[in-house]
Structures are given as structure tokens and as C-alpha cells.
Write a protein that holds these residues in place. Structure first.
Motif, short mmCIF file in Angstrom:
data_model
loop_
_atom_site.label_atom_id
_atom_site.label_comp_id
_atom_site.label_asym_id
_atom_site.label_seq_id
_atom_site.Cartn_x
_atom_site.Cartn_y
_atom_site.Cartn_z
N TYR A 43 0.83 -1.21 0.00
CA TYR A 43 0.00 0.00 0.00
C TYR A 43 0.86 1.26 0.00
O TYR A 43 0.57 2.22 -0.73
N GLU A 44 1.94 1.26 0.79
CA GLU A 44 2.75 2.48 0.88
C GLU A 44 3.44 2.79 -0.45
O GLU A 44 3.67 3.95 -0.78
N PHE A 45 3.77 1.76 -1.24
CA PHE A 45 4.38 1.99 -2.54
C PHE A 45 3.37 2.54 -3.54
O PHE A 45 3.72 3.30 -4.44
N GLN A 46 2.11 2.15 -3.39
CA GLN A 46 1.07 2.61 -4.30
C GLN A 46 0.92 4.13 -4.26
O GLN A 46 0.52 4.75 -5.24
N HIS A 47 1.26 4.74 -3.13
CA HIS A 47 1.02 6.17 -2.95
C HIS A 47 2.32 6.98 -2.84
O HIS A 47 2.32 8.10 -2.35
N LYS A 48 3.41 6.38 -3.33
CA LYS A 48 4.67 7.11 -3.44
C LYS A 48 4.85 7.59 -4.88
O LYS A 48 4.36 6.95 -5.81
N PRO A 49 5.56 8.71 -5.08
CA PRO A 49 5.88 9.11 -6.46
C PRO A 49 6.68 8.00 -7.15
O PRO A 49 7.54 7.38 -6.53
#
Length: 504
Positions: free
Chosen positions: A114-120
Motif C-alpha cells: 500500500y505504501e508503494f502505491q502512494h509514493k511518487p
């Protein structure tokens, strides 16, 4: 049901890449597209996606066919977007407003945290960027999926995820895949197209079986060509004999027969087609200067740590001896590159606990080929580092696949395959007896991978290497070290590690 028909397709971009290509793509086809670097694989995919007009021939698509492709590199315009937003943006606005849940589904299927989905996207590794491109293509619900080097930048775990994801797609969906990963092609394809300048070949088999079939076909073509030339030669011999007899006897009938035999020989020679000969992308040659040392590298229970000092694992007592081709196994983040860095630092004179033989002559290459200065030229790299005259330097560079035109161009302008071959040349010119290789098959085509395997084995070269290419590490290694938890264990075979990675 046929989805696409490729008829007499040819592409010329400066020089001919391929010609007279005929192919049908039907439901259920999983086609592996194989060729050396720079031979037109990506260009063919662009034609299939209708992004590039062919020089000759045509591509016919079934009415309403939706094609989606995954390129080798993420577009620069995407870098400032988050993965989630960039995948969502491919949908029409009215769909994006009400069907954003589709992004959640596809990213979940690809097991993107999930955290990678919302990183540039600019903050993510090449492997996660590739997952974003896969998701963006798949969410459009294509009828044909085109994948250009989808395994690039993937570690073994994510390679297994991609493999399982592809195998879980609807069975009728056609997929065309370019890849230099032989094991991956064997797992996910059921047809193989060997793309050639002419005489391209398609076989209803995954890569390994198709390669054997191709070799048999080429050998048969070679025999047929030799037989045709021999038949023409024998006819000309007979014609010469009859001509002499006809002249001496004054027989018009024999002279007519002579002309008929010569005509038959001409027709056979005109129709004879030589067997295909691949134009290599450049030689990969290594060597082994040898040493009488019993152990080249000694690790005496060294503690490997992260850059900030956090313990990762202990090596125990390990040695690398002449002839040892040690493959270092471990999941991403377990400290493979850290151990290679410790050894390289020691070989370059730094104070580390690694011990090495005084007679060692090392040759080191990391996965980013950082030993190649981007702003230097191949010519300056070779002549500054080694005692070679200009003529000799140009000869060895040309042999490694760096054309005369590219030898005085900045290294940054070379293709990935040319850089990899240049790096291998720089290693060979050191005349080493120990190789330290971190992902040496990155950017190498299948021909290059097999050449590198063959050189390491033929010269009985000592090396420590890291690779995510299963075929390469299986074929090359004769010893295997596995970073398993907090220990570095020697194992007889890489298969338990590979199985563990595939299962996640």
C-alpha cells in the motif's frame, strides 16, 4: 480465433531489421519473441500496437481489438505521479470517477504494498515501476497484451509474482513477450518466434524446446544448401565432359545436352538458399591468468552489516579457491551486495576483515556498470586503462560489438547490450584470475548470457557472482552460498532457495 495477422512485414530503420515476417496471433497464444540486442524486437511490438508504420507488409487486426503494451522504460512524464494515480489516469474520466476500485484490484493482484502505491514513481525502484506499467496496461482490459522485457529490474521474488500473475490471466488472452530470461520464457510461453533479418522462424513450443527445433531446422537447411551446391557442381562437371566429347565428335546433340546440364546447374544455384547465420551483437571473451594460491579469498566469520551498522549475517569460515564459481543467493535486502562491496573494498586496498591472496588479480563489475564513466568514450576508456595502441584498441572494441562509429561517442549513448559487452571487455583486458560480478547478465541478450557462461566455465575462472537469472546461475555455479536468516550457508544446489522465492 485469429486476433492479428502479420503478412510479409518488414522494417528498415537506417538498416533493415527484419523482412518478410508472417505470423498469426490467435486466442490462447503466449508468444516468446527472441532475438539478439538491437534486432527489432521492440520495433515489432510497436508495429503490433499500431505505434509505428511498417516499411513493408501489413498488420491486420480483428475488428475492435484493443491492444495494450508495456514498454521497457517508464515515461519521464509519469515520474512525478504516484503509482496509484498514474495507473488510474489511463481510464477515461467518467470511468475513473466511479471505477477507481479497479486500480486497487490490479495492484493487489500484483502484490504492490500500500505504501508503494502512494509514493511518487520517481522514488520507486525499477522493479516497482515495471509493476506500475503492468497494472496500467492490464486495467484497460486489452484483447492482446504486449510485454517488452517485463523481467528487467525484477528480483527473484517479484519474478515469481509476475510469472504466477501471467499464468493466472484468462487462458484465451494472447500475450507477446520479449525477454532474455530463458527460464521465464519456458514457464509462461507456448510459442516462440525467433526474429531474424530474414527467415524468421516460429515454433509451437516454449523457448528451450523451440531452440532445439531451430537448431535442427538450421542444420537441415545447411545440409540442403551444401547438397544443392554439390549437385550443381556435379552437373557442371558432366557438362564439361560432354562439351569436350561433343566438340571432338562434332555432335550437336551432345552440345545441346551440355547447355541443358549447365542451365540446370544455374537454376539449382539460383534457388539454393544458404542457412541462416546470425550477425552477432559482439563477442564476449574472458580469461584466467591463473595462480598457485590455494585460496584466493578468505572469509573468517565476518559480520556483514548495513551501511548504518545493523548486523545482517555472519559468513562463518568460507574460502574461494581457483576454479570455484560461487553463486551468492539471497532475497533482496539480505546483504548480497554488501558482501561483494566488502570484498571489492579489500581488493582495492581498504581496511576490511576480508583476506586475499597476494597473487590475486581481480576484475569487478557491479549491476550498474559504474566502472564505465558515462562521459568518457569507449576508445578513451580502453586506451587510458590499458597499454594498447589505437589500432589494437579499435579492433578489440569492434570485436566486442562497439562499432567504429560508436567508439568515439560517449558511453552514455551506447545501448545496454553494448555497455555490458564493453564492461566484459574491460574485465578481460585486466587479465584477471578472479571475477567479482553483480548481476552481470543485466542488459545481455540470450546469446551474450550463454557466451558469458561458456567463458567462465571454459577458462575455469574463479568468481563470486550474484544473479537473478535462474538459467545463468544454474548453468554457471559449481558452489552456492545462501544468505539464510543470520547465516551464510553453503548448499549443494540453488533449488531450495529458488523454490522458497517462488513461494514468497
Amino acid at each position: 480465433m485469429t486476433i492479428m495477422t502479420i503478412n510479409a512485414l518488414g522494417i528498415t530503420l537506417g538498416e533493415p531489421l527484419f523482412s518478410d515476417l508472417n505470423l498469426t496471433i490467435s486466442k490462447g497464444d503466449r508468444i516468446g519473441l527472441v532475438a539478439a540486442n538491437g534486432r527489432g524486437k521492440s520495433t515489432l511490438l510497436r508495429c503490433l500496437a499500431d505505434d509505428l508504420a511498417p516499411t513493408s507488409g501489413q498488420v491486420t487486426r480483428a475488428r475492435g481489438t484493443q491492444v495494450a503494451g508495456v514498454l521497457q522504460n517508464l515515461p519521464d512524464t509519469a515520474l512525478n505521479s504516484t503509482m496509484y494515480d498514474w495507473v488510474l489516469s489511463v481510464l477515461p474520466q467518467d470511468q475513473a470517477d466511479y471505477e477507481s476500485w479497479r486500480v486497487d484490484v490490479v495492484l493487489n493482484d500484483l502484490q504492490v504494498p500500500y505504501e508503494f502505491q502512494h509514493k511518487p514513481l520517481s522514488d520507486l525502484s525499477g522493479g516497482w515501476q515495471r509493476m506500475a506499467m503492468l497494472a496500467r496496461a492490464w486495467i484497460t482490459e486489452p484483447d492482446v497484451l504486449l510485454l517488452d522485457e517485463p523481467t528487467n529490474h525484477l528480483d527473484l521474488y517479484r519474478l515469481g509474482l509476475l510469472q504466477n500473475w501471467l499464468q493466472g490471466l484468462p487462458r484465451e488472452l494472447p500475450v507477446v513477450i520479449t525477454s532474455h530470461d530463458r527460464a521465464f520464457l519456458d514457464e509462461v510461453t507456448n510459442r516462440t518466434l525467433f526474429l531474424r533479418a530474414d527467415q524468421s522462424r516460429i515454433f509451437p513450443l516454449p523457448f528451450t524446446g523451440a531452440r532445439l527445433a531451430l537448431e535442427e531446422t538450421d542444420a537441415a537447411e545447411e545440409r540442403r544448401f551444401a547438397n544443392d551446391l554439390n549437385k550443381a557442381k556435379q552437373l557442371r562437371k558432366q557438362a564439361a565432359k560432354l562439351k569436350n566429347i561433343g566438340i571432338n565428335s562434332g555432335s550437336d546433340l551432345l552440345l545441346t545436352k551440355t547447355r541443358q546440364l549447365a542451365d540446370r546447374a544455374d537454376k539449382i544455384e539460383a534457388a539454393a538458399r544458404p542457412a541462416h547465420k546470425d550477425r552477432g551483437a559482439g563477442d564476449i571473451r574472458l580469461g584466467n591468468s591463473g595462480t598457485h594460491a590455494k585460496a584466493l579469498i578468505t572469509l573468517d566469520d565476518i559480520q556483514v552489516e548495513t551501511p548504518d551498522g545493523r548486523p545482517l549475517y555472519a559468513t562463518g569460515k568460507k574460502w574461494i579457491c581457483p576454479g570455484d564459481r560461487v553463486v551468492l543467493l539471497g532475497a533482496n535486502g539480505t546483504g548480497k551486495t554488501r558482501l561483494l562491496s566488502l570484498i571489492q573494498d579489500a581488493l582495492e586496498g581498504a581496511d576490511t576483515p576480508v583476506k586475499y591472496a597476494p597473487s590475486i588479480v581481480p576484475a569487478c563489475s557491479d549491476q550498474h556498470l559504474s566502472q564505465l564513466k558515462a562521459d568518457e568514450t569507449p576508445m578513451s576508456l580502453v586506451t587510458h586503462a590499458f597499454d594498447l595502441g589505437d589500432q589494437r584498441a579499435r579492433g578489440v572494441l569492434a570485436g566486442a560489438g562497439v562499432s567504429v562509429r560508436m567508439q568515439d561517442t560517449a558511453v552514455s549513448a551506447l545501448s545496454g547490450g553494448q555497455k555490458a559487452r564493453l564492461a566484459m571487455l574491460m574485465l578481460r583486458l585486466r587479465n584477471p584470475n578472479f571475477y567479482l560480478l553483480d548481476e552481470p547478465t543485466n542488459h545481455l541478450d540470450i546469446e551474450g548470457q550463454e557466451a558469458l557462461e561458456g567463458e567462465l566455465i571454459a577458462h575455469d575462472a574463479a568468481c563470486l557472482l550474484v544473479s537473478h537469472d535462474r538459467s545463468f546461475l544454474r548453468n554457471t555455479g559449481n558452489r552456492f552460498w545462501w544468505i539464510n536468516g543470520t547465516k551464510l550457508q553453503e548448499v549443494d544446489t540453488p533449488e531450495p532457495f529458488l523454490q522458497a522465492q517462488a513461494m514468497g
